[in-house]
Design a protein around this motif. Structure first.
Motif, short mmCIF file in Angstrom:
data_model
loop_
_atom_site.label_atom_id
_atom_site.label_comp_id
_atom_site.label_asym_id
_atom_site.label_seq_id
_atom_site.Cartn_x
_atom_site.Cartn_y
_atom_site.Cartn_z
N VAL A 33 1.09 -1.16 -0.01
CA VAL A 33 -0.26 0.11 -0.06
C VAL A 33 0.79 1.02 0.05
O VAL A 33 1.64 1.70 0.87
N ARG A 34 0.99 2.02 -1.12
CA ARG A 34 1.87 3.08 -1.16
C ARG A 34 1.30 4.46 -0.71
O ARG A 34 1.70 5.16 0.05
N ASN A 35 -0.21 4.61 -0.71
CA ASN A 35 -1.10 5.61 -0.36
C ASN A 35 -2.22 5.36 0.08
O ASN A 35 -2.67 4.46 -0.51
N LEU A 36 -2.97 5.97 0.86
CA LEU A 36 -4.31 5.68 1.41
C LEU A 36 -5.18 6.69 1.65
O LEU A 36 -4.51 8.01 2.43
N SER A 37 -6.32 6.81 1.44
CA SER A 37 -7.47 7.80 1.68
C SER A 37 -8.62 7.17 2.11
O SER A 37 -8.54 5.82 2.16
N ALA A 38 -9.47 7.82 2.85
CA ALA A 38 -10.77 7.29 2.90
C ALA A 38 -11.60 6.84 1.80
O ALA A 38 -12.28 5.82 2.07
N GLY A 39 -11.25 7.26 0.55
CA GLY A 39 -11.99 6.53 -0.77
C GLY A 39 -11.22 5.62 -1.35
O GLY A 39 -11.84 4.98 -2.26
N GLY A 40 -9.98 5.55 -1.04
CA GLY A 40 -9.19 4.51 -2.00
C GLY A 40 -7.70 4.48 -1.68
O GLY A 40 -7.33 4.93 -0.61
N MET A 41 -7.15 3.90 -2.61
CA MET A 41 -5.43 3.40 -2.07
C MET A 41 -4.98 3.24 -3.36
O MET A 41 -5.52 3.10 -4.53
N MET A 42 -3.33 3.57 -3.30
CA MET A 42 -2.56 3.11 -4.30
C MET A 42 -1.95 1.93 -4.16
O MET A 42 -1.27 1.65 -2.76
N ALA A 43 -1.83 0.71 -4.81
CA ALA A 43 -1.20 -0.66 -4.54
C ALA A 43 0.13 -0.89 -5.39
O ALA A 43 -0.26 -0.27 -6.67
N ASP A 44 0.67 -1.73 -5.16
CA ASP A 44 2.03 -1.76 -5.91
C ASP A 44 2.08 -3.48 -5.57
O ASP A 44 2.38 -3.86 -4.62
N ARG A 48 -2.06 -9.18 -11.99
CA ARG A 48 -2.82 -8.74 -13.05
C ARG A 48 -4.19 -8.27 -12.72
O ARG A 48 -5.16 -8.97 -12.28
N VAL A 49 -4.26 -6.98 -12.99
CA VAL A 49 -5.66 -6.40 -12.70
C VAL A 49 -6.02 -5.53 -14.12
O VAL A 49 -5.11 -5.40 -14.88
N VAL A 50 -7.16 -5.50 -14.33
CA VAL A 50 -7.72 -4.75 -15.23
C VAL A 50 -8.49 -3.58 -14.56
O VAL A 50 -9.48 -3.75 -13.46
N ARG A 51 -8.52 -2.51 -15.46
CA ARG A 51 -9.63 -1.31 -14.81
C ARG A 51 -11.16 -1.77 -14.81
O ARG A 51 -11.63 -2.53 -15.77
N GLY A 52 -11.66 -1.53 -13.71
CA GLY A 52 -13.18 -1.81 -13.39
C GLY A 52 -13.16 -2.93 -12.52
O GLY A 52 -14.19 -3.39 -12.19
N MET A 53 -12.14 -3.85 -12.60
CA MET A 53 -12.19 -5.05 -11.85
C MET A 53 -12.73 -4.90 -10.48
O MET A 53 -11.97 -4.17 -9.75
N MET A 54 -13.55 -5.89 -9.93
CA MET A 54 -13.78 -5.85 -8.49
C MET A 54 -12.63 -6.50 -7.62
O MET A 54 -12.32 -7.60 -8.25
N VAL A 55 -12.37 -5.93 -6.55
CA VAL A 55 -11.08 -6.64 -5.54
C VAL A 55 -11.78 -6.27 -4.27
O VAL A 55 -12.46 -5.49 -3.79
N SER A 56 -11.15 -7.03 -3.23
CA SER A 56 -11.07 -6.94 -1.87
C SER A 56 -9.65 -6.74 -1.40
O SER A 56 -8.76 -7.70 -1.78
N GLU A 66 -14.00 -3.81 0.18
CA GLU A 66 -14.30 -3.94 -1.12
C GLU A 66 -14.13 -2.69 -2.22
O GLU A 66 -14.34 -1.63 -1.48
N GLY A 67 -13.75 -2.73 -3.06
CA GLY A 67 -13.28 -1.85 -4.14
C GLY A 67 -13.43 -2.27 -5.70
O GLY A 67 -13.57 -3.46 -6.09
N SER A 68 -12.93 -1.57 -6.49
CA SER A 68 -12.54 -1.63 -7.92
C SER A 68 -11.59 -0.84 -8.43
O SER A 68 -11.29 -0.02 -7.85
N VAL A 69 -10.88 -1.59 -9.28
CA VAL A 69 -9.49 -1.09 -9.77
C VAL A 69 -10.15 0.18 -10.73
O VAL A 69 -10.71 0.02 -11.69
N ALA A 70 -9.45 1.54 -10.33
CA ALA A 70 -9.62 2.77 -11.01
C ALA A 70 -8.65 3.03 -12.26
O ALA A 70 -9.04 3.65 -12.98
N TRP A 71 -7.33 2.68 -11.95
CA TRP A 71 -6.49 3.03 -12.79
C TRP A 71 -5.19 1.71 -12.59
O TRP A 71 -5.31 1.35 -11.54
N ILE A 72 -4.56 1.71 -13.92
CA ILE A 72 -3.10 0.73 -13.75
C ILE A 72 -2.16 1.46 -14.35
O ILE A 72 -2.29 2.29 -15.37
N GLN A 73 -0.89 1.49 -13.78
CA GLN A 73 0.26 1.85 -14.42
C GLN A 73 1.48 1.28 -13.91
O GLN A 73 1.97 1.15 -12.72
#
Length: 120
Positions: A33-44, A48-56, A66-73
């Protein structure tokens, strides 16, 4: 929330390990977990994930979120949480007896003096 709305949410930079599950799979993957907010996080991580994929994701002191993948880089990706969390709670030290508590060898014991090494 839209991606434009979430860009203005304060986020904490941190380095924390977490478990990630992809929807429809039993396997879990370790991510940073690289950064975290009340609404989401950046993971490293090497997952393999794709944008829109549901994850926990399992966050310390909170459990599975629970959440969904918002972006990938490259190996980094953003997760937008389904419901807001208390990000400060994740930063707090784990409580003894909690399912997400610190490893036994890092805990303080009542009979040990501060600054002294406890013999095992």
């Amino acid at each position: 929330m839209t991606s434009l709305e979430t860009r203005n949410i304060p986020r904490d930079s941190l380095f924390l390990m977490a478990q990630l599950r992809l929807e429809g799979q039993d396997a879990s993957y370790q991510v940073k977990v690289r950064n975290l907010s009340a609404g989401g996080m950046m993971a490293d991580g090497e997952v393999r994930v794709v944008r829109g994929m549901m994850v926990s994701v399992e966050l310390r002191n909170i459990g599975w979120v629970e959440g969904s993948v918002a972006w990938i880089q490259d190996n980094r990706f953003g997760i937008a949480f389904r419901e807001e969390i208390d990000a400060k709670k994740v930063r707090a030290m784990p409580q003894a007896g909690n399912e997400h508590s610190a490893p036994r060898y890092t805990r303080n014991y009542p009979d040990s003096a501060p600054g002294k090494v406890r013999k095992i």
